[in-house]
Design an enzyme around this catalytic site. Structure first.
Site, short mmCIF file in Angstrom:
data_model
loop_
_atom_site.label_atom_id
_atom_site.label_comp_id
_atom_site.label_asym_id
_atom_site.label_seq_id
_atom_site.Cartn_x
_atom_site.Cartn_y
_atom_site.Cartn_z
N THR A 99 -14.06 51.15 22.94
CA THR A 99 -12.96 52.09 23.21
C THR A 99 -11.63 51.47 22.82
OG1 THR A 99 -12.64 51.39 25.52
CG2 THR A 99 -14.21 53.20 25.11
N ASN A 100 -11.52 50.14 22.94
CA ASN A 100 -10.29 49.48 22.45
C ASN A 100 -10.23 49.56 20.93
OD1 ASN A 100 -8.50 47.97 24.54
ND2 ASN A 100 -10.57 47.69 25.29
N MET A 157 -17.51 39.65 23.78
CA MET A 157 -17.91 38.88 24.96
C MET A 157 -18.51 37.52 24.62
SD MET A 157 -16.71 41.09 26.76
CE MET A 157 -16.96 41.11 28.50
N ARG A 158 -17.95 36.85 23.60
CA ARG A 158 -18.42 35.50 23.27
C ARG A 158 -17.26 34.52 23.38
NH1 ARG A 158 -23.35 34.31 23.29
NH2 ARG A 158 -23.03 32.67 21.79
N HIS A 206 -7.49 41.29 27.98
CA HIS A 206 -8.15 40.90 29.22
C HIS A 206 -7.72 41.89 30.31
CE1 HIS A 206 -10.07 38.19 32.09
NE2 HIS A 206 -9.02 38.37 32.87
N GLU A 209 -8.27 27.13 25.66
CA GLU A 209 -8.60 27.39 27.07
C GLU A 209 -8.80 28.90 27.22
OE1 GLU A 209 -5.66 26.13 29.89
OE2 GLU A 209 -6.68 27.19 31.55
N ASP A 228 -8.75 32.66 28.26
CA ASP A 228 -7.81 33.55 28.97
C ASP A 228 -6.49 32.84 29.31
OD1 ASP A 228 -10.56 35.02 30.83
OD2 ASP A 228 -9.72 35.53 28.87
N GLU A 252 -5.10 49.49 28.57
CA GLU A 252 -5.50 48.65 27.42
C GLU A 252 -5.30 49.40 26.10
OE1 GLU A 252 -9.56 47.54 27.95
OE2 GLU A 252 -9.15 46.47 29.81
#
Ligand code: GRF
Length: 203
Positions: free
Chosen positions: A12-13, A89-90, A108, A142, A144, A173
């Site tokens: 959707t993004n 999601m990696r 995020h 690092e 997020d 978003e």
């Protein structure tokens, strides 16, 4: 600016970004959509829009480095200048993140630095905060923690469930990511070597 969008699911993004770059005022063009999972809805959305797609299935690689190396090859093949992680999601390895430093954005579903990691929406609900939101940031090694480009606040209602809150955050978003894409894609906002944001018009 030649843009790649990396996805893992519904997209959707991605849909919001595709609609943004169609505007005549947009400085960006999505040249490829890459998914680490085959058959997801996001790939259908890209194909419907006539955008080339690639699947780089992480299960077929022995190491993160090899997976990232294959992603990088696709990005180079398409002459990509800016990478958007849209529900990707990696976790990416250091060398890859360093190579794309200042040229890779992630979204995020919280107001970073609060509620890093997975199920950020649930963390906010459980923390009892009355305001949460979404953050578009440059990807740093690092997780997020990269320099923030755009944020949008979202109220938490007493009736909220994880689903109702996630839906409201997703709507934010779909405004925040396109806005961030234009800021970075147009060169108005850059990442300085010291990891801070610099705005060209206010140097
Ligand atoms: C979104 O909630 C986003 O915050 C998170 O992944 C989810 C997937 O969204 N990073 P979609 O695949 O763009 O619909």
């Amino acid at each position: 600016t030649r843009v790649a969008v990396l996805i893992s699911g519904s997209g959707t993004n991605l849909q919001a970004l595709m609609e943004q770059v169609k505007k005549p005022s947009s400085s960006a063009e999505i040249v490829v959509v890459i998914s680490n999972r085959p058959g997801v809805m996001g790939l259908k959305r890209a194909s419907m829009a006539g955008i080339q797609t690639r699947v780089v299935d992480h299960k077929l690689y022995g190491s993160r480095a090899e997976f990232d190396g294959t992603i990088d090859k696709v990005l180079e093949e398409f002459g990509v200048e800016l990478v958007c992680l849209a529900g990707f999601m990696r976790i990416l390895t250091g060398p890859f993140v360093r190579k794309w430093s200042g040229k890779m954005l992630n979204i995020h579903p919280s107001l970073l630095p609060s509620f890093k990691g997975v199920n950020a929406q649930k963390q906010a609900l459980q923390a009892g905060v009355r305001v949460t939101g979404c953050t578009v940031h440059f990807v740093a090694e690092e997780v997020d923690a990269g320099a923030i480009v755009v944020q949008e606040a979202v109220p938490i209602l007493v009736t909220d469930t994880e689903d109702s809150l996630s839906e409201r955050i997703r709507e934010a978003e779909h405004r925040a990511f396109p806005a961030a894409l234009e800021l970075v894609g147009s060169g108005a906002v850059k990442l300085r070597d010291d990891g801070r944001i610099v705005c060209e018009d206010f140097k």
